[in-house]
Design a protein around this motif. Structure first.
Motif, PDB file in Angstrom:
ATOM      1  N   MET A   1       0.798  -1.379  -0.334  1.00 55.19           N
ATOM      2  CA  MET A   1      -0.540   0.519   0.003  1.00 55.19           C
ATOM      3  C   MET A   1       0.833   1.299   0.021  1.00 55.19           C
ATOM      4  O   MET A   1       1.415   1.305   0.551  1.00 55.19           O
ATOM      5  CB  MET A   1      -1.611  -0.187   1.671  1.00 55.19           C
ATOM      6  CG  MET A   1      -2.420   0.206   1.220  1.00 55.19           C
ATOM      7  SD  MET A   1      -3.329  -0.035   2.347  1.00 55.19           S
ATOM      8  CE  MET A   1      -2.624   1.148   3.349  1.00 55.19           C
ATOM      9  N   SER A   2       1.262   2.411  -0.922  1.00 52.24           N
ATOM     10  CA  SER A   2       1.181   3.319  -1.192  1.00 52.24           C
ATOM     11  C   SER A   2       1.248   4.882   0.346  1.00 52.24           C
ATOM     12  O   SER A   2      -0.064   4.133   0.953  1.00 52.24           O
ATOM     13  CB  SER A   2       0.990   3.765  -2.885  1.00 52.24           C
ATOM     14  OG  SER A   2       0.169   4.484  -2.286  1.00 52.24           O
ATOM     15  N   PRO A   3       1.717   4.497   0.649  1.00 50.14           N
ATOM     16  CA  PRO A   3       1.512   5.818   1.881  1.00 50.14           C
ATOM     17  C   PRO A   3       1.087   7.160   1.426  1.00 50.14           C
ATOM     18  O   PRO A   3       0.681   7.479   0.507  1.00 50.14           O
ATOM     19  CB  PRO A   3       3.339   6.971   2.225  1.00 50.14           C
ATOM     20  CG  PRO A   3       4.046   5.906   1.027  1.00 50.14           C
ATOM     21  CD  PRO A   3       3.485   5.280   0.658  1.00 50.14           C
ATOM     22  N   SER A   4       0.313   7.375   2.252  1.00 45.96           N
ATOM     23  CA  SER A   4      -0.740   8.914   2.044  1.00 45.96           C
ATOM     24  C   SER A   4      -0.121  10.461   1.845  1.00 45.96           C
ATOM     25  O   SER A   4       1.195   9.927   2.049  1.00 45.96           O
ATOM     26  CB  SER A   4      -1.785   9.320   2.844  1.00 45.96           C
ATOM     27  OG  SER A   4      -1.562   8.886   4.259  1.00 45.96           O
ATOM     28  N   PRO A   5      -0.568  10.928   0.809  1.00 45.68           N
ATOM     29  CA  PRO A   5       0.448  12.058   0.935  1.00 45.68           C
ATOM     30  C   PRO A   5       0.095  12.927   1.788  1.00 45.68           C
ATOM     31  O   PRO A   5      -0.367  12.789   3.132  1.00 45.68           O
ATOM     32  CB  PRO A   5      -0.664  12.567  -0.461  1.00 45.68           C
ATOM     33  CG  PRO A   5      -1.520  12.044  -0.367  1.00 45.68           C
ATOM     34  CD  PRO A   5      -0.990  10.686   0.194  1.00 45.68           C
ATOM     35  N   PRO A   6       1.730  13.848   2.072  1.00 42.34           N
ATOM     36  CA  PRO A   6       1.919  13.885   3.255  1.00 42.34           C
ATOM     37  C   PRO A   6       1.136  14.960   3.773  1.00 42.34           C
ATOM     38  O   PRO A   6       1.067  15.738   4.807  1.00 42.34           O
ATOM     39  CB  PRO A   6       3.070  15.338   3.073  1.00 42.34           C
ATOM     40  CG  PRO A   6       3.273  15.125   1.649  1.00 42.34           C
ATOM     41  CD  PRO A   6       2.605  14.230   0.959  1.00 42.34           C
ATOM     42  N   LEU A   7      -0.452  16.587   3.189  1.00 44.26           N
ATOM     43  CA  LEU A   7      -1.225  17.428   3.720  1.00 44.26           C
ATOM     44  C   LEU A   7      -2.164  16.677   3.549  1.00 44.26           C
ATOM     45  O   LEU A   7      -2.709  17.167   4.078  1.00 44.26           O
ATOM     46  CB  LEU A   7      -0.689  18.222   2.438  1.00 44.26           C
ATOM     47  CG  LEU A   7       0.706  19.145   2.912  1.00 44.26           C
ATOM     48  CD1 LEU A   7       0.849  20.362   1.579  1.00 44.26           C
ATOM     49  CD2 LEU A   7       0.392  18.698   3.971  1.00 44.26           C
ATOM     50  N   SER A   8      -2.316  15.081   2.873  1.00 45.16           N
ATOM     51  CA  SER A   8      -3.714  14.368   3.354  1.00 45.16           C
ATOM     52  C   SER A   8      -4.346  14.317   4.804  1.00 45.16           C
ATOM     53  O   SER A   8      -4.045  14.599   5.384  1.00 45.16           O
ATOM     54  CB  SER A   8      -3.722  12.666   2.856  1.00 45.16           C
ATOM     55  OG  SER A   8      -4.345  12.452   3.443  1.00 45.16           O
ATOM     56  N   GLY A   9      -5.638  15.121   4.313  1.00 47.38           N
ATOM     57  CA  GLY A   9      -6.810  15.848   5.297  1.00 47.38           C
ATOM     58  C   GLY A   9      -6.607  16.915   5.724  1.00 47.38           C
ATOM     59  O   GLY A   9      -7.429  17.752   6.918  1.00 47.38           O
ATOM     60  N   ARG A  10      -5.079  17.643   5.638  1.00 55.85           N
ATOM     61  CA  ARG A  10      -5.234  19.150   5.687  1.00 55.85           C
ATOM     62  C   ARG A  10      -5.645  19.825   4.390  1.00 55.85           C
ATOM     63  O   ARG A  10      -6.395  19.785   3.760  1.00 55.85           O
ATOM     64  CB  ARG A  10      -3.872  19.301   5.602  1.00 55.85           C
ATOM     65  CG  ARG A  10      -2.962  18.420   6.157  1.00 55.85           C
ATOM     66  CD  ARG A  10      -2.856  18.309   7.678  1.00 55.85           C
ATOM     67  NE  ARG A  10      -2.301  17.318   8.766  1.00 55.85           N
ATOM     68  CZ  ARG A  10      -0.926  17.185   8.551  1.00 55.85           C
ATOM     69  NH1 ARG A  10      -0.157  18.042   8.575  1.00 55.85           N
ATOM     70  NH2 ARG A  10      -0.534  16.732   9.256  1.00 55.85           N
ATOM     71  N   THR A  11      -6.108  21.265   5.409  1.00 56.35           N
ATOM     72  CA  THR A  11      -7.293  22.288   4.632  1.00 56.35           C
ATOM     73  C   THR A  11      -5.539  23.320   4.381  1.00 56.35           C
ATOM     74  O   THR A  11      -5.483  23.938   5.502  1.00 56.35           O
ATOM     75  CB  THR A  11      -7.778  22.622   5.170  1.00 56.35           C
ATOM     76  OG1 THR A  11      -8.965  21.864   5.520  1.00 56.35           O
ATOM     77  CG2 THR A  11      -8.624  23.628   4.356  1.00 56.35           C
ATOM     78  N   ALA A  12      -5.541  24.115   3.115  1.00 54.57           N
ATOM     79  CA  ALA A  12      -4.536  24.995   2.759  1.00 54.57           C
ATOM     80  C   ALA A  12      -5.452  26.141   1.296  1.00 54.57           C
ATOM     81  O   ALA A  12      -6.815  25.444   1.006  1.00 54.57           O
ATOM     82  CB  ALA A  12      -3.654  24.431   2.517  1.00 54.57           C
ATOM     83  N   ILE A  13      -4.781  27.170   2.296  1.00 53.66           N
ATOM     84  CA  ILE A  13      -5.774  28.574   1.481  1.00 53.66           C
ATOM     85  C   ILE A  13      -4.882  28.846   1.285  1.00 53.66           C
ATOM     86  O   ILE A  13      -2.988  29.798   1.180  1.00 53.66           O
ATOM     87  CB  ILE A  13      -6.134  29.494   2.688  1.00 53.66           C
ATOM     88  CG1 ILE A  13      -7.419  28.803   2.999  1.00 53.66           C
ATOM     89  CG2 ILE A  13      -6.800  31.185   1.753  1.00 53.66           C
ATOM     90  CD1 ILE A  13      -8.674  30.152   3.852  1.00 53.66           C
ATOM     91  N   VAL A  14      -4.896  29.185  -0.550  1.00 53.54           N
ATOM     92  CA  VAL A  14      -3.612  30.161  -1.025  1.00 53.54           C
ATOM     93  C   VAL A  14      -4.730  31.813  -1.777  1.00 53.54           C
ATOM     94  O   VAL A  14      -4.927  31.423  -2.432  1.00 53.54           O
ATOM     95  CB  VAL A  14      -3.021  29.913  -2.009  1.00 53.54           C
ATOM     96  CG1 VAL A  14      -1.713  30.428  -2.384  1.00 53.54           C
ATOM     97  CG2 VAL A  14      -2.612  27.966  -1.456  1.00 53.54           C
ATOM     98  N   THR A  15      -3.562  32.671  -1.676  1.00 57.35           N
ATOM     99  CA  THR A  15      -4.597  33.693  -1.409  1.00 57.35           C
ATOM    100  C   THR A  15      -3.510  34.304  -3.158  1.00 57.35           C
ATOM    101  O   THR A  15      -1.952  33.642  -3.478  1.00 57.35           O
ATOM    102  CB  THR A  15      -4.369  35.022  -0.597  1.00 57.35           C
ATOM    103  OG1 THR A  15      -2.958  35.550  -0.484  1.00 57.35           O
ATOM    104  CG2 THR A  15      -4.852  35.170   0.516  1.00 57.35           C
ATOM    105  N   GLY A  16      -4.031  34.522  -3.555  1.00 63.86           N
ATOM    106  CA  GLY A  16      -3.563  35.498  -5.416  1.00 63.86           C
ATOM    107  C   GLY A  16      -3.611  33.983  -6.180  1.00 63.86           C
ATOM    108  O   GLY A  16      -1.799  33.920  -6.578  1.00 63.86           O
TER     109      GLY A  16
END
Ligand SMILES: NC(=O)c1ccc[n+]([C@@H]2O[C@H](COP(=O)([O-])OP(=O)(O)OC[C@H]3O[C@@H](n4cnc5c(N)ncnc54)[C@H](OP(=O)(O)O)[C@@H]3O)[C@@H](O)[C@H]2O)c1
Length: 275
Positions: A1-16
């Motif tokens: 099984m491949s490991p889950s990506p590092p930011l899985s389950g996280r929320t990010a906002i990017v402005t611009g």
């Protein structure tokens, strides 16, 4: 099984996130598994980036906003929290430059830079801290400054970026006891639409030097087509960096353990243009 990506389950906002460095950061965080909320004024390019993230198996949302309005910055953070119940990464990237000097510049242009580069970033920091504390996140606030903050005579734009450095350092101290780290990113000259308010002849000169074309249409205040920027950067790589390289540095910083603060990052091409 491949490991889950590092930011899985996280929320990010990017402005611009409709162009340049912000768009590249949104894509990079989306590929790393974050649910990314993209914000800027132009819907079309953000919808296209959100689609790219989703086609690669990620999740993305678009919030059209004029971020000089503090209420719209607060609503952006509220929307991300409402949809996902959390906030883990806040990238305060939206910014612009009007390059005229102090003698020749206009108060309207100074106000636009101060409102977007400084005030909107401050409101974004405050709203993000409140949201991250409320959900107990191990969070990161990423503020996009500039190498202009390393020079004392970098004009009104530079003054806004000196302010960003001061805000990042102050917030970092205020948050020492929280599980929230502050990352201050200072890009050098990067191939984006940053030069949209510069003298069109200067931008045309770059296009000509790179051999991309003498017939590129440049109108002050307007963006260049993506294919022009993509063709220009590799030909001018000694002078112009790639937005993806800034995005990779941001991903590195926000995927460190919470007790590791990658506090400041400079990403620049080999030769330095004064911004
Ligand atoms: N490129 C460089 O050489 C360089 C160097 C050092 C630092 N920086 C910094 O990097 C950051 C990103 O710039 P960039 O180079 O990627 O330039 P860019 O391609 O022009 O992107 C700027 C972004 O900011 C958004 N924006 C502008 N005014 C806004 C407003 N009132 N409300 C909401 N969004 C707004 C733009 O959205 P719309 O187009 O949809 O309005 C766009 O998405 C800025 O903070 C800039 O100061 C850039």
């Amino acid at each position: 099984m491949s490991p889950s990506p590092p930011l899985s389950g996280r929320t990010a906002i990017v402005t611009g996130a409709s162009s340049g460095i912000g768009r590249a950061i949104a894509l990079e965080l989306g590929r790393a598994g974050a649910h990314v909320f993209l914000s800027g004024r132009s819907r079309e390019p953000m919808d296209a980036t959100a689609k790219q993230i989703e086609q690669a198996g990620g999740r993305a949302g678009v919030v059209v906003a004029d971020l000089r309005d503090e209420g719209q910055v607060q609503d952006l953070v509220a929307e991300a929290v409402r949809e996902t119940g959390r906030l883990d990464v806040m990238v305060n990237n939206a910014g612009l430059s009007h390059p005229a000097g102090i003698v020749d510049g206009s108060p309207g242009e100074w106000r636009e830079m101060l409102e977007l580069n400084v005030l909107s970033l401050l409101v974004g920091c405050q709203a993000a801290v409140r949201a991250m504390r409320a959900c107990g996140a191990e969070g990161h606030i990423v503020n996009v400054s500039s190498i202009a903050a390393q020079r004392r005579d970098s004009g009104v734009y530079g003054a806004t970026k000196h302010a960003v450095n001061c805000i990042s350092a102050t917030l970092r101290t205020e948050l020492e006891e929280d599980s929230i780290r502050v990352v201050n990113v200072m890009p050098g000259a990067i191939a984006t639409n940053f030069a949209r308010n510069f003298d069109p002849e200067f931008v045309k000169g770059f296009a000509k030097m790179s051999g991309v074309g003498e017939d590129v249409e440049v109108t002050r205040g307007e963006k260049l087509p993506d294919d022009v920027i993509e063709a220009l950067q590799p030909k001018m790589k000694q002078l112009l960096g790639n937005a993806e390289d800034v995005a990779k540095a941001v991903l590195y910083a926000v995927t460190q353990p919470i007790e590791v603060n990658v506090a400041e990052i400079v990403v620049r091409p080999p030769k330095q243009l004064n911004l």
